[in-house]
Design a protein around this motif. Structure first.
Motif: not given
Length: 158
Positions: A59-69, A79-82
Motif C-alpha cells: 500500500a505504501i508503494a502505491a500511496d505513501p501517505r500514512v497516519a499513526l496513532s 501523526l500524519t506523514g509519508r
C-alpha cells in the motif's frame, strides 16, 4: 507552550508508546495494523521493521501517505506523514531486536525483512498530566461545572 516545547513534550510522551496503529491508504482503501516503533528521532523520522511481502508495504508503494496513532493510560498521539520502504541492511541490523526476530525469523539477513521510514508532517497530542487521578478530577469538574475536560494539547509540524 512554544513549538519547541510542544515538540519536546511530544517526544517525551512517545517514550512510553512503543506500538502504533499504522494506517495506510493504498488501492484497497484505508487499512490499519499494529506496528512496533523502533525509535523516535528529534527530526520527526520514525522507523519500523516489517516484511516486504505485507499488504501495508504494498500500500505504501502505491500511496505513501500514512497516519499513526499511539496511546498510553493518560496520553494520546496522532501523526500524519509519508512512508517509504527502505532497503538498508546496515540500518536494519542497527535497529534489529528480539521483537523483530519473533515476526521475521532469520534476522536482518531475512530477504523479506525491510524497513519503513516515516517522515512525520504533523503531530498532535493530548496529555492528562497527573495520570488517572487527575483525569478523574477533571472529569468530575466537567460534570459539576460544564467546563471542558482538562488536557494539555499541542500540534507540532516539523
Amino acid at each position: 507552550m512554544t513549538e519547541n516545547g510542544d515538540r519536546d513534550h511530544l517526544v517525551r510522551l512517545m517514550e512510553d508508546m512503543p506500538i502504533a496503529m499504522f494506517t495506510t491508504f493504498g488501492p484497497e482503501g484505508p487499512r490499519t495494523v499494529p506496528m512496533a516503533r523502533q525509535e523516535v528521532e528529534p527530526d520527526a523520522e520514525m522507523w519500523f521493521i516489517t516484511a516486504r511481502s505485507t499488504q501495508h508495504t504494498h500500500a505504501i508503494a502505491a500511496d505513501p501517505r500514512v497516519a499513526l496513532s499511539f496511546s498510553s493510560r493518560d496520553a494520546w498521539v496522532a501523526l500524519t506523514g509519508r512512508a517509504e520502504v527502505v532497503d538498508d541492511t546496515d540500518k536494519l541490523a542497527e535497529l534489529w531486536n528480539t521483537f523483530a526476530e519473533a515476526w521475521l525469523p532469520g534476522g536482518p539477513e531475512n530477504p523479506d525483512a525491510v524497513l519503513l521510514r516515516v517522515d512525520v508532517e504533523q503531530a498532535e497530542y493530548w496529555d492528562t498530566p497527573g495520570g488517572k487521578v487527575a483525569s478523574l478530577l477533571s472529569f468530575a469538574k466537567t460534570k459539576l461545572t460544564g467546563e471542558t475536560y482538562d488536557a494539555d494539547h499541542g500540534t507540532v509540524t516539523p
